[in-house]
Design a protein around this motif. Structure first.
Motif, PDB file in Angstrom:
ATOM      1  N   GLY A  45     -19.610 -20.398 -25.651  1.00  0.00           N
ATOM      2  CA  GLY A  45     -18.167 -20.626 -25.598  1.00  0.00           C
ATOM      3  C   GLY A  45     -17.832 -22.053 -25.957  1.00  0.00           C
ATOM      4  N   PHE A  46     -16.595 -22.244 -26.364  1.00  0.00           N
ATOM      5  CA  PHE A  46     -16.090 -23.598 -26.643  1.00  0.00           C
ATOM      6  C   PHE A  46     -14.596 -23.572 -26.349  1.00  0.00           C
ATOM      7  CE2 PHE A  46     -16.236 -21.066 -30.520  1.00  0.00           C
ATOM      8  CZ  PHE A  46     -14.908 -21.094 -30.923  1.00  0.00           C
ATOM      9  N   PHE A  47     -14.052 -24.734 -26.132  1.00  0.00           N
ATOM     10  CA  PHE A  47     -12.643 -24.833 -25.750  1.00  0.00           C
ATOM     11  C   PHE A  47     -11.935 -25.750 -26.728  1.00  0.00           C
ATOM     12  CE2 PHE A  47     -15.151 -23.439 -22.251  1.00  0.00           C
ATOM     13  CZ  PHE A  47     -14.428 -22.333 -21.830  1.00  0.00           C
ATOM     14  N   LYS A  48     -11.082 -25.146 -27.545  1.00  0.00           N
ATOM     15  CA  LYS A  48     -10.426 -25.872 -28.635  1.00  0.00           C
ATOM     16  C   LYS A  48      -9.047 -25.304 -28.854  1.00  0.00           C
ATOM     17  CE  LYS A  48     -14.150 -27.124 -31.764  1.00  0.00           C
ATOM     18  NZ  LYS A  48     -14.614 -27.017 -33.136  1.00  0.00           N
ATOM     19  N   LEU A  49      -8.183 -26.117 -29.435  1.00  0.00           N
ATOM     20  CA  LEU A  49      -6.888 -25.599 -29.876  1.00  0.00           C
ATOM     21  C   LEU A  49      -7.121 -24.567 -30.971  1.00  0.00           C
ATOM     22  CD1 LEU A  49      -4.927 -28.963 -30.283  1.00  0.00           C
ATOM     23  CD2 LEU A  49      -4.788 -27.343 -28.365  1.00  0.00           C
ATOM     24  N   VAL A  50      -6.220 -23.619 -31.097  1.00  0.00           N
ATOM     25  CA  VAL A  50      -6.346 -22.594 -32.141  1.00  0.00           C
ATOM     26  C   VAL A  50      -6.446 -23.244 -33.523  1.00  0.00           C
ATOM     27  CG1 VAL A  50      -5.122 -20.719 -33.333  1.00  0.00           C
ATOM     28  CG2 VAL A  50      -5.234 -20.748 -30.827  1.00  0.00           C
ATOM     29  N   GLU A  51      -5.586 -24.231 -33.778  1.00  0.00           N
ATOM     30  CA  GLU A  51      -5.585 -24.802 -35.139  1.00  0.00           C
ATOM     31  C   GLU A  51      -6.831 -25.636 -35.434  1.00  0.00           C
ATOM     32  OE1 GLU A  51      -3.257 -25.434 -32.775  1.00  0.00           O
ATOM     33  OE2 GLU A  51      -2.335 -27.406 -33.050  1.00  0.00           O
ATOM     34  N   THR A 101     -22.727  -6.479 -17.497  1.00  0.00           N
ATOM     35  CA  THR A 101     -22.388  -7.542 -18.436  1.00  0.00           C
ATOM     36  C   THR A 101     -21.785  -8.726 -17.687  1.00  0.00           C
ATOM     37  OG1 THR A 101     -22.072  -5.988 -20.248  1.00  0.00           O
ATOM     38  CG2 THR A 101     -20.973  -8.120 -20.458  1.00  0.00           C
ATOM     39  N   ILE A 102     -22.307  -9.907 -17.988  1.00  0.00           N
ATOM     40  CA  ILE A 102     -21.704 -11.120 -17.426  1.00  0.00           C
ATOM     41  C   ILE A 102     -20.527 -11.452 -18.331  1.00  0.00           C
ATOM     42  CG2 ILE A 102     -22.075 -13.473 -16.601  1.00  0.00           C
ATOM     43  CD1 ILE A 102     -23.948 -11.236 -15.337  1.00  0.00           C
ATOM     44  N   SER A 103     -19.363 -11.078 -17.860  1.00  0.00           N
ATOM     45  CA  SER A 103     -18.141 -11.354 -18.617  1.00  0.00           C
ATOM     46  C   SER A 103     -17.622 -12.703 -18.127  1.00  0.00           C
ATOM     47  CB  SER A 103     -17.155 -10.202 -18.393  1.00  0.00           C
ATOM     48  OG  SER A 103     -15.932 -10.451 -19.006  1.00  0.00           O
ATOM     49  N   SER A 104     -16.421 -12.742 -17.589  1.00  0.00           N
ATOM     50  CA  SER A 104     -15.870 -14.026 -17.129  1.00  0.00           C
ATOM     51  C   SER A 104     -14.579 -13.781 -16.374  1.00  0.00           C
ATOM     52  CB  SER A 104     -15.576 -14.907 -18.344  1.00  0.00           C
ATOM     53  OG  SER A 104     -14.935 -16.103 -17.940  1.00  0.00           O
ATOM     54  N   ASP A 105     -14.194 -14.768 -15.567  1.00  0.00           N
ATOM     55  CA  ASP A 105     -12.855 -14.662 -14.964  1.00  0.00           C
ATOM     56  C   ASP A 105     -11.790 -14.647 -16.069  1.00  0.00           C
ATOM     57  OD1 ASP A 105     -13.302 -17.356 -15.595  1.00  0.00           O
ATOM     58  OD2 ASP A 105     -12.437 -18.138 -13.748  1.00  0.00           O
ATOM     59  N   VAL A 106     -12.092 -15.292 -17.201  1.00  0.00           N
ATOM     60  CA  VAL A 106     -11.117 -15.270 -18.303  1.00  0.00           C
ATOM     61  C   VAL A 106     -11.200 -13.973 -19.122  1.00  0.00           C
ATOM     62  CG1 VAL A 106     -10.926 -17.779 -18.393  1.00  0.00           C
ATOM     63  CG2 VAL A 106     -12.496 -16.612 -19.975  1.00  0.00           C
ATOM     64  N   GLY A 107     -11.846 -12.970 -18.561  1.00  0.00           N
ATOM     65  CA  GLY A 107     -11.732 -11.611 -19.103  1.00  0.00           C
ATOM     66  C   GLY A 107     -10.547 -10.897 -18.479  1.00  0.00           C
ATOM     67  N   GLY A 109      -8.614 -21.997 -24.833  1.00  0.00           N
ATOM     68  CA  GLY A 109      -9.821 -21.164 -24.807  1.00  0.00           C
ATOM     69  C   GLY A 109      -9.579 -19.839 -25.489  1.00  0.00           C
ATOM     70  N   SER A 110      -8.766 -19.835 -26.535  1.00  0.00           N
ATOM     71  CA  SER A 110      -8.327 -18.552 -27.107  1.00  0.00           C
ATOM     72  C   SER A 110      -9.491 -17.711 -27.634  1.00  0.00           C
ATOM     73  CB  SER A 110      -7.303 -18.789 -28.209  1.00  0.00           C
ATOM     74  OG  SER A 110      -7.853 -19.642 -29.176  1.00  0.00           O
ATOM     75  N   ALA A 111     -10.406 -18.319 -28.373  1.00  0.00           N
ATOM     76  CA  ALA A 111     -11.499 -17.533 -28.952  1.00  0.00           C
ATOM     77  C   ALA A 111     -12.399 -16.986 -27.843  1.00  0.00           C
ATOM     78  CB  ALA A 111     -12.313 -18.398 -29.915  1.00  0.00           C
ATOM     79  N   TYR A 112     -12.818 -17.862 -26.941  1.00  0.00           N
ATOM     80  CA  TYR A 112     -13.701 -17.444 -25.838  1.00  0.00           C
ATOM     81  C   TYR A 112     -13.016 -16.390 -24.966  1.00  0.00           C
ATOM     82  CZ  TYR A 112     -16.671 -17.756 -21.698  1.00  0.00           C
ATOM     83  OH  TYR A 112     -17.497 -17.453 -20.639  1.00  0.00           O
ATOM     84  N   THR A 113     -11.758 -16.655 -24.597  1.00  0.00           N
ATOM     85  CA  THR A 113     -11.018 -15.724 -23.747  1.00  0.00           C
ATOM     86  C   THR A 113     -10.892 -14.359 -24.424  1.00  0.00           C
ATOM     87  OG1 THR A 113      -9.810 -17.576 -22.797  1.00  0.00           O
ATOM     88  CG2 THR A 113      -8.826 -15.420 -22.519  1.00  0.00           C
ATOM     89  N   ALA A 114     -10.610 -14.379 -25.713  1.00  0.00           N
ATOM     90  CA  ALA A 114     -10.471 -13.113 -26.457  1.00  0.00           C
ATOM     91  C   ALA A 114     -11.777 -12.322 -26.424  1.00  0.00           C
ATOM     92  CB  ALA A 114     -10.043 -13.392 -27.892  1.00  0.00           C
ATOM     93  N   GLU A 137     -16.514 -20.571 -36.416  1.00  0.00           N
ATOM     94  CA  GLU A 137     -16.647 -20.640 -34.951  1.00  0.00           C
ATOM     95  C   GLU A 137     -16.105 -19.367 -34.302  1.00  0.00           C
ATOM     96  OE1 GLU A 137     -16.233 -25.445 -34.154  1.00  0.00           O
ATOM     97  OE2 GLU A 137     -14.413 -24.271 -34.514  1.00  0.00           O
ATOM     98  N   TRP A 138     -14.968 -18.891 -34.789  1.00  0.00           N
ATOM     99  CA  TRP A 138     -14.350 -17.662 -34.273  1.00  0.00           C
ATOM    100  C   TRP A 138     -15.313 -16.482 -34.425  1.00  0.00           C
ATOM    101  CZ3 TRP A 138      -9.857 -16.231 -31.822  1.00  0.00           C
ATOM    102  CH2 TRP A 138      -9.499 -14.871 -31.871  1.00  0.00           C
TER     103      TRP A 138
END
Ligand code: NJP
Length: 240
Positions: free
Chosen positions: A92-98, A137-143, A150-155, A104-105
């Protein structure tokens, strides 16, 4: 209950996956340890040194279909079957969408979503055949809820949540249980961070997640634990 059962743990070379491997080995399971780098062989050697003889490392990228299929066949032939799959490998990584590149996506979806799909798909014919098996499966609270940057990771984690729920319904008639463990902040090497640093001293430990996995895997056969959500007390998050 777990003694002499066979498990596959992906992403077992460090962090949460390594803690899960130790926990399941302590319960007497025979384990296939999966990681994409050759670090996985060091974990196999370390565990054997500590007396866990029934473990074997496989250097496999979970996003690659042929490698996953070959690994699962080898495990089934070598260990005599597979009872528990733990889909833990992830990134995972935490970045702005733009600021997020298409590469990376794609990569985070390949590992976090396609990897879960491929490993689950590969064990299913065997589990269906014996009318038993557990896929965790180890998902996440952001599931289940979103965070900024965190849009990509969260998605990917929302995707995994949907995949697991749908699969659970598809396979329950075969005695196969599918569930997720959804952690909040865990002290690991996630997102190229360091494990064991002062900033993370009150975060969850890999062992906490490993306990949840062992609990889910050792539930009585008639019982499906759909989801375990765990947060450190210090984490501020929305409670539904
Ligand atoms: O991360 P880290 P975690 N194929 O970086 C492996 C979720 N989670 O333990 O391939 C096969 O310490 C990698 O090995 P290598 C998270 O989303 C975490 O925290 O050799 N394996 C290593 O063993 C993920 O699903 C937090 O580099 C691959 C392992 O994965 C799971 O927990 C919060 C691979 C990653 O170890 C474990 O992450 C949360 C591939 N393509 C969910 N790519 C948290 N830490 O706070 C990587 O909600 N690996």
């Amino acid at each position: 209950m777990l003694k002499n059962q066979v498990g596959i743990v992906t992403g077992a070379s460090r962090g949460i996956g390594k803690a899960i491997a130790y926990k399941l080995a302590e319960k007497g399971m025979k384990l296939a340890l999966v990681g994409s780098s050759d670090d996985i062989h060091n974990v196999e050697a370390e565990m054997k040194e500590k007396g866990f003889d029934q473990v074997k490392g496989y250097q496999v990228d979970v996003s690659e279909e042929k490698s996953v299929d070959a690994m699962v066949s080898t495990v089934i032939n070598g260990f005599g079957g597979v009872d528990v799959l733990v889909n833990n490998a992830g990134m995972g990584f935490f970045k702005l969408v733009e600021d997020t590149t298409v590469e990376e996506w794609r990569r985070v979806f390949d590992v976090n979503v396609q990897g879960v799909f491929l490993c689950s798909k590969a064990v299913l014919p065997h589990m269906k055949g014996k009318k038993a098996g557990t896929i965790i499966t180890i998902s996440s609270d952001v599931g289940r809820y979103t965070i900024a940057n965190g849009s990509a990771y969260t998605a990917t984690k929302y995707a995994v949540q949907g995949f697991s729920g749908s699969l659970a319904q598809e396979v329950r008639e075969y005695g196969i249980r599918v569930g997720t463990v959804n952690p909040g902040m865990v002290d690991s090497y996630f997102n190229n961070s360091e494990q064991g640093v002062e900033d993370k001293k009150d975060w969850l430990k890999g062992e906490d997640i490993a306990e949840a996995v062992a609990y889910m895997a050792s539930a009585p056969k008639h019982m499906l634990i759909d989801e375990i959500v765990v947060h450190p007390l210090v984490q501020n998050y929305p409670i539904a």
